[in-house]
Write a protein that holds these residues in place. Structure first.
Motif, mmCIF file in Angstrom:
data_model
loop_
_atom_site.group_PDB
_atom_site.id
_atom_site.type_symbol
_atom_site.label_atom_id
_atom_site.label_comp_id
_atom_site.label_asym_id
_atom_site.label_seq_id
_atom_site.Cartn_x
_atom_site.Cartn_y
_atom_site.Cartn_z
ATOM 1 N N ARG A 27 0.869 -1.143 0.063
ATOM 2 C CA ARG A 27 -0.073 -0.159 0.053
ATOM 3 C C ARG A 27 0.803 1.297 -0.101
ATOM 4 N NH1 ARG A 27 -3.254 1.250 5.351
ATOM 5 N NH2 ARG A 27 -3.068 3.173 4.455
ATOM 6 N N THR A 28 0.272 2.275 -0.031
ATOM 7 C CA THR A 28 0.981 3.566 -0.067
ATOM 8 C C THR A 28 0.574 4.324 1.131
ATOM 9 O OG1 THR A 28 0.678 3.958 -2.596
ATOM 10 C CG2 THR A 28 1.210 5.860 -1.158
ATOM 11 N N PHE A 29 1.698 4.865 1.837
ATOM 12 C CA PHE A 29 1.492 5.661 3.147
ATOM 13 C C PHE A 29 1.681 7.061 2.996
ATOM 14 C CE2 PHE A 29 1.292 1.890 5.687
ATOM 15 C CZ PHE A 29 2.152 0.837 4.863
ATOM 16 N N SER A 52 3.520 14.428 0.446
ATOM 17 C CA SER A 52 3.837 15.618 -0.624
ATOM 18 C C SER A 52 5.440 16.163 -0.500
ATOM 19 C CB SER A 52 2.899 16.662 -0.217
ATOM 20 O OG SER A 52 3.281 17.386 0.911
ATOM 21 N N ALA A 53 5.986 15.577 0.623
ATOM 22 C CA ALA A 53 7.597 15.978 0.908
ATOM 23 C C ALA A 53 7.456 17.424 1.262
ATOM 24 C CB ALA A 53 8.483 15.600 -0.332
ATOM 25 N N ASN A 72 7.456 8.836 -4.805
ATOM 26 C CA ASN A 72 6.114 8.161 -4.628
ATOM 27 C C ASN A 72 5.902 7.101 -5.782
ATOM 28 O OD1 ASN A 72 5.425 9.529 -2.115
ATOM 29 N ND2 ASN A 72 4.518 11.314 -3.155
ATOM 30 N N ALA A 73 6.370 7.556 -6.869
ATOM 31 C CA ALA A 73 6.072 6.546 -8.007
ATOM 32 C C ALA A 73 6.644 5.092 -7.765
ATOM 33 C CB ALA A 73 6.630 7.024 -9.198
ATOM 34 N N LYS A 74 7.693 5.171 -6.876
ATOM 35 C CA LYS A 74 8.431 3.875 -6.605
ATOM 36 C C LYS A 74 8.114 3.563 -5.180
ATOM 37 C CE LYS A 74 12.821 4.852 -9.291
ATOM 38 N NZ LYS A 74 13.996 4.967 -9.514
ATOM 39 N N ASN A 75 7.411 4.268 -4.456
ATOM 40 C CA ASN A 75 6.776 3.880 -3.144
ATOM 41 C C ASN A 75 8.136 3.698 -2.217
ATOM 42 O OD1 ASN A 75 4.706 3.824 -1.488
ATOM 43 N ND2 ASN A 75 4.070 1.707 -1.880
ATOM 44 N N THR A 76 9.115 4.564 -2.424
ATOM 45 C CA THR A 76 10.228 4.411 -1.891
ATOM 46 C C THR A 76 10.860 5.535 -1.192
ATOM 47 O OG1 THR A 76 11.179 2.723 -3.330
ATOM 48 C CG2 THR A 76 12.883 3.944 -1.890
#
Length: 122
Positions: A27-29, A52-53, A72-76
């Motif tokens: 999932r995305t956090f 959003s950083a 966010n595109a890499k979820n990293t």
């Protein structure tokens, strides 16, 4: 299933740089944090970032030397560590939260990685 996997740790000399990565899956956090725990010490906050950083937070001990960022595109999420010192030696943990703002308290993070060892020699 949610997993966080840290990488990038190692044994380095004082003054050099390392970049830690934390890849999330499942999932995305909305926010992430980095914590560290040295032998015989409590786990301590290092840095945190929102989705959003736009908002980041740092411990005073690393401010100006460490930079947290995320893709966010890499979820990293990353932790760039410059000018490393022996006192930065610890196991570094990535953590994820659904909080909207930066979270500096470890008990508010629900998901944790397994940790990656960073050892800085003098």
């Amino acid at each position: 299933q949610v997993t966080l996997v840290e990488s990038g740790g190692g044994l380095v000399q004082a003054g050099v740089s390392l970049r830690l990565s934390c890849a999330a899956s499942g999932r995305t956090f909305s926010s992430y944090g980095w914590f560290r725990q040295a032998p015989g010490k409590e786990r301590e906050f290092v840095a945190a970032i929102t989705w959003s950083a736009r908002n980041t937070a740092y411990a005073d001990s690393v401010k100006g030397r460490f930079t947290i960022s995320r893709d966010n595109a890499k979820n990293t999420v990353y932790l760039q560590m410059n000018s490393l010192k022996p006192e930065d030696t610890a196991v570094y943990y990535c953590a994820a939260s659904n909080a909207i703002d930066v979270v500096i308290t470890d008990r508010l993070y629900r998901y944790w990685g397994q940790g990656t060892q960073v050892t800085v020699s003098s």
